[in-house]
Design an enzyme around this catalytic site. Sequence first.
Site, mmCIF file in Angstrom:
data_model
loop_
_atom_site.group_PDB
_atom_site.id
_atom_site.type_symbol
_atom_site.label_atom_id
_atom_site.label_comp_id
_atom_site.label_asym_id
_atom_site.label_seq_id
_atom_site.Cartn_x
_atom_site.Cartn_y
_atom_site.Cartn_z
ATOM 1 C CG ASP A 15 0.721 3.331 4.482
ATOM 2 O OD1 ASP A 15 -0.302 3.057 3.836
ATOM 3 O OD2 ASP A 15 1.130 2.620 5.421
ATOM 4 C CE LYS B 27 0.744 1.184 12.757
ATOM 5 N NZ LYS B 27 1.370 0.012 12.140
ATOM 6 C CG ASP C 78 -0.184 -0.106 2.540
ATOM 7 O OD1 ASP C 78 1.041 -0.333 2.528
ATOM 8 O OD2 ASP C 78 -0.819 0.057 3.597
HETATM 9 N N1 GDD Z 1 -0.477 -11.290 3.328
HETATM 10 C C1 GDD Z 1 -0.700 -10.513 4.389
HETATM 11 N N2 GDD Z 1 -1.116 -11.102 5.555
HETATM 12 N N3 GDD Z 1 -0.501 -9.187 4.275
HETATM 13 C C2 GDD Z 1 -0.739 -8.408 5.357
HETATM 14 C C3 GDD Z 1 -1.182 -8.942 6.587
HETATM 15 C C4 GDD Z 1 -1.375 -10.373 6.682
HETATM 16 O O1 GDD Z 1 -1.766 -10.922 7.704
HETATM 17 N N4 GDD Z 1 -1.322 -7.915 7.467
HETATM 18 C C5 GDD Z 1 -0.989 -6.789 6.800
HETATM 19 N N5 GDD Z 1 -0.649 -7.097 5.527
HETATM 20 C C6 GDD Z 1 -0.198 -6.159 4.470
HETATM 21 C C7 GDD Z 1 -1.117 -4.987 4.251
HETATM 22 O O2 GDD Z 1 -2.086 -5.277 3.255
HETATM 23 C C8 GDD Z 1 -0.150 -3.908 3.787
HETATM 24 O O3 GDD Z 1 0.096 -3.983 2.399
HETATM 25 C C9 GDD Z 1 1.138 -4.256 4.520
HETATM 26 O O4 GDD Z 1 1.022 -5.620 4.916
HETATM 27 C C10 GDD Z 1 1.378 -3.393 5.766
HETATM 28 O O5 GDD Z 1 0.242 -3.499 6.601
HETATM 29 P P1 GDD Z 1 -0.530 -2.205 7.103
HETATM 30 O O6 GDD Z 1 -1.695 -2.660 7.877
HETATM 31 O O7 GDD Z 1 -0.761 -1.256 5.985
HETATM 32 O O8 GDD Z 1 0.528 -1.631 8.116
HETATM 33 P P2 GDD Z 1 0.815 -0.109 8.544
HETATM 34 O O9 GDD Z 1 0.650 0.800 7.398
HETATM 35 O O10 GDD Z 1 0.038 0.181 9.765
HETATM 36 O O11 GDD Z 1 2.363 -0.189 8.958
HETATM 37 C C11 GDD Z 1 3.298 -0.801 8.102
HETATM 38 O O12 GDD Z 1 3.685 0.074 7.047
HETATM 39 C C12 GDD Z 1 4.398 1.263 7.478
HETATM 40 C C13 GDD Z 1 4.797 2.021 6.220
HETATM 41 O O13 GDD Z 1 3.735 2.334 5.438
HETATM 42 C C14 GDD Z 1 4.512 -1.225 8.930
HETATM 43 O O14 GDD Z 1 5.338 -1.991 8.080
HETATM 44 C C15 GDD Z 1 5.268 -0.002 9.448
HETATM 45 O O15 GDD Z 1 6.455 -0.401 10.128
HETATM 46 C C16 GDD Z 1 5.643 0.911 8.291
HETATM 47 O O16 GDD Z 1 6.290 2.100 8.753
HETATM 48 MG MG MG Z 2 -0.090 0.670 5.480
#
Ligand code: GDD
Ligand code: MG
Length: 335
Positions: A212, A154, A104
Site C-alpha cells: 500500500d 485496523k 493506492d
Molecule cells: N472515492 C473515495 N471516497 N475514495 C476514498 C474515500 C472516499 O471517501 N476514502 C478513501 N478512499 C480511497 C483512498 O484514496 C484509497 O485509494 C482507498 O480508498 C483506501 O483508503 P485508504 O485511506 O488508503 O485506506 P487504508 O490504506 O488505511 O486501508 C485500506 O486499504 C488497506 C490495504 O491497503 C482498507 O481497505 C484496508 O482494509 C486494507 O487492508
Molecule cells: Mg491505503
Amino acid sequence: MQAVIVAGGLGTRLRPLTFNRPKALVPLLNRPQILHILDRLPKSVDEVFVAVNYLYERVRDALHDAPLGRTVEVVEEPNPLGTAGAVKRLGDRLEGTFAVYNGDVIDSLSFSDFLAFHRKRRALATVALHEVEDPSPFGVVGMDGTRITRFVEKPAAQEAPSHLVNAGRYLFEPEVLDEIPADVPVSMEREVFPKLATKGLHGYPFTGYWSDAGTLSGYLASMSILLANGGAGVGPRAKVGRAKVDGAVLIPDDCVASGRIGPNVVMGPRCRVDDGTVSNSTMLEGAAIEAGGVVRGSVIGEDSTVGPGAVVEDSIVGDGARVGSGRRVIRERMA
Ligand code: GDD
Ligand code: MG
C-alpha cells in the site's frame, strides 16, 4: 467488465506531498501511481470508473491525457462518501460482476485467477488477501475454509484474527450494492464487509508482491518492488559517469549525478546529485542534493534542494523546499 477504483482519500499519510496533489497522482517511478494500477488490469476490464473527491480536476486532467487503451472515466464525488459510498453512487452504471480496487495499492494479483476463484465459489463478494507480518494497519480477516467469517479493520495487534489482510481488491456481484445505503458516507471495511461476512463473503489469498503506497514506508516498499520488477534503468544520456551506482535505480536522461546512488533510488526528470549519497529514496522532478548531502528512506519533493552536508532520513520533504546546509531532518522512529 467494469471496475471502480476508489481514489478519493486525502492522502494525509503522504503529506506534505498531498497538500498540492491528489494521492492518485503522487509519482511512483516517475508516473502517477494510479497508472501502475490501471496497467495491471486486463483488457477485459474495458470500463473503469475512478471515484475522486479531493482535487478531482487534477485526476481528471491527468488521466484525460494518458494513453490508457480503455474507457476510463474520472467521476467527481462532491463530498467524500467513504469507500463503499463511492461505489454505491455509481450503482446505476454498474452491470454484472464488477471489480473494486483501492487506488493506492501495488500488487502482482492475477485478475484472471481472482475472477476464476470468485466464479467457482459463486461468491457474493470476494476479497483478495495477502499475508503480512504486522496486520494491524490493515483490514484483517478470520476465515473458515475460503469463507471470511470475520472482518476487522485496523485491529489492535493482539486482536487481529490472523495475518491475512484485505489487499484492497474486490470482486462483487451487483447484490452487494443492496447492502450499502445511498447518499451517505459508508465504509466498505467497517460497515459493509462485517455485514457480508454472514452472506457469502469469500477470501482469495495470493502470493507475490503487494504494498500500500499510501504511507512513506509503503511508498518506498512499492518503489523497491517496481524497481525489482522491470522498472529500473539508467537513461543513455544520464550523466552518471562520476557516480557509484549500486543496485536497482531509475535515472532518466536529463539527470546529473555524482557520489553514491542506490540501492533503490528513483530520480525524477532534471534531478541532480552533486557528490551526495542517496539510498532507498525517491527524488521528484527537479530535486537536488548538494555536496555531501545524504538522503535515506525519504521522498524529496519537486524542485526541492538538500543543501551541502544536510541529512534527510525517513522523511518526506515537500515541494519547493530547501533543507539548509548541515541541517538534519530525521523522523524519530517509533519503538
Ligand atoms: N472515492 C473515495 N471516497 N475514495 C476514498 C474515500 C472516499 O471517501 N476514502 C478513501 N478512499 C480511497 C483512498 O484514496 C484509497 O485509494 C482507498 O480508498 C483506501 O483508503 P485508504 O485511506 O488508503 O485506506 P487504508 O490504506 O488505511 O486501508 C485500506 O486499504 C488497506 C490495504 O491497503 C482498507 O481497505 C484496508 O482494509 C486494507 O487492508
Ligand atoms: Mg491505503
